[in-house]
Scaffold this active site. Sequence first.
Site, PDB file in Angstrom:
ATOM      1  N   THR A 184      21.928 -26.849  16.262  1.00 39.19           N
ATOM      2  CA  THR A 184      20.908 -27.887  16.385  1.00 39.19           C
ATOM      3  C   THR A 184      21.561 -29.235  16.086  1.00 39.19           C
ATOM      4  O   THR A 184      22.020 -29.467  14.970  1.00 39.19           O
ATOM      5  CB  THR A 184      19.743 -27.643  15.417  1.00 39.19           C
ATOM      6  N   LYS A 259      14.069 -27.060  20.885  1.00 40.69           N
ATOM      7  CA  LYS A 259      14.332 -26.478  19.566  1.00 40.69           C
ATOM      8  C   LYS A 259      13.789 -27.383  18.454  1.00 40.69           C
ATOM      9  O   LYS A 259      13.214 -26.896  17.461  1.00 40.69           O
ATOM     10  CB  LYS A 259      15.841 -26.269  19.392  1.00 40.69           C
ATOM     11  N   LYS A 335     -15.778 -26.605  10.190  1.00 45.24           N
ATOM     12  CA  LYS A 335     -16.515 -25.868   9.152  1.00 45.24           C
ATOM     13  C   LYS A 335     -15.563 -25.288   8.113  1.00 45.24           C
ATOM     14  O   LYS A 335     -15.754 -25.472   6.898  1.00 45.24           O
ATOM     15  CB  LYS A 335     -17.340 -24.750   9.790  1.00 45.24           C
TER      16      LYS A 335
END
Length: 374
Positions: A184, A259, A335
Amino acid sequence: MFGPPCNEAHRVRRQDLSAIGDGADAGGFDKDISVVVTGLAERLAGRQPDANPERLTTSPVVAVDCLLDGYRAAARAMVVCVDPRSDQGRQHPRVGFIGVGDIGGAMASRLTDWPGGLTIFDLNAEAMSPLITAGAVAATSIGDVGGQCDIVSVAVVTDNQVRQVVGELFTTMSAGSVIAIHSTTLIETPQELADQGLEHGIHVADAAVSGGPQGARDGRLALMVGGSDEAFARLQPLLERLGELIFHAGPVGSGTKAKIARNVLTYANFAVAGEVLRLADASGVDLLQLAAVVRHTDSLFGGVSSFMVRETAAPLAEDDGLRAYFKHAVEIGFKDLGLGLRLGADLDVDLPLTTLAVDHLPAAFGLSSDDFAQ
């Protein structure tokens, strides 16, 4: 010569050597061409050599002159090499892997029986040991890997390491070779390296991975590839050994962007999970049992990915068939998030991410706050 000259990246093929008869031993199949030629010359020196080139019809071939002292009687032996530019070379190229740590090593373990052979390199010799035992060949340097291989995978840790490794590979890899970056990196790094690779005739692709060490060991990774159609086609047979989900995300850099998006989803969810755990802990809930519930229910409906069904993140059109379904989902979300905020207030647990979720939930579904105005 008949075709391009052999270099270290061209490997002898088993079926071609078998055509020589008993002139090559079983260990010769993975040796460099020069070593194999020497072995053939030694074997042929003791018998009448058969120099009939018609016995070897595989193309491209190289006629290697065995002009070795003491073995001139061998005359000429035909040794078949696989050029990475040929169909044969593209089918079973020699593969290199640089960086064999937790994930890289697990990925490389899936390639130790790759038909074209696997060459590895890591500064940590201990990390290479099990791969060598399984059949990989250890290189002496990054450049050595490049000189031997047609495709090289890079799985190092930092962006600077990626740039250093790929830069060294450019100096030794042949034109037409492919470098796959699994690390990365910074967003701009794959494109910048790809531009440099063009100067050498070398393809660079970013083949980002997701799935962790266990996914790598099991060959179940998801691989997101950015690169040219040609680079992707060259890498695909290799990547199919590494993962179950492989997609061509687009041009160079697209795999890295995909990625990064995947990682943001992961770590943003970790932050939310941490907030939820504080709330549950203050409520006296068994956190390990809660974790088991989350894993179980996510396995049933897909967790956060269950609503990722659109091809765009743009606002929903008024006539979109998903509008009614998504609006109902957001109403239920309001909710449940409201109940969580009320519990947090009762227990004096701050829930800043839950508060943000209330504000941004409609936009996540392509809706706006106006869709819920009373």
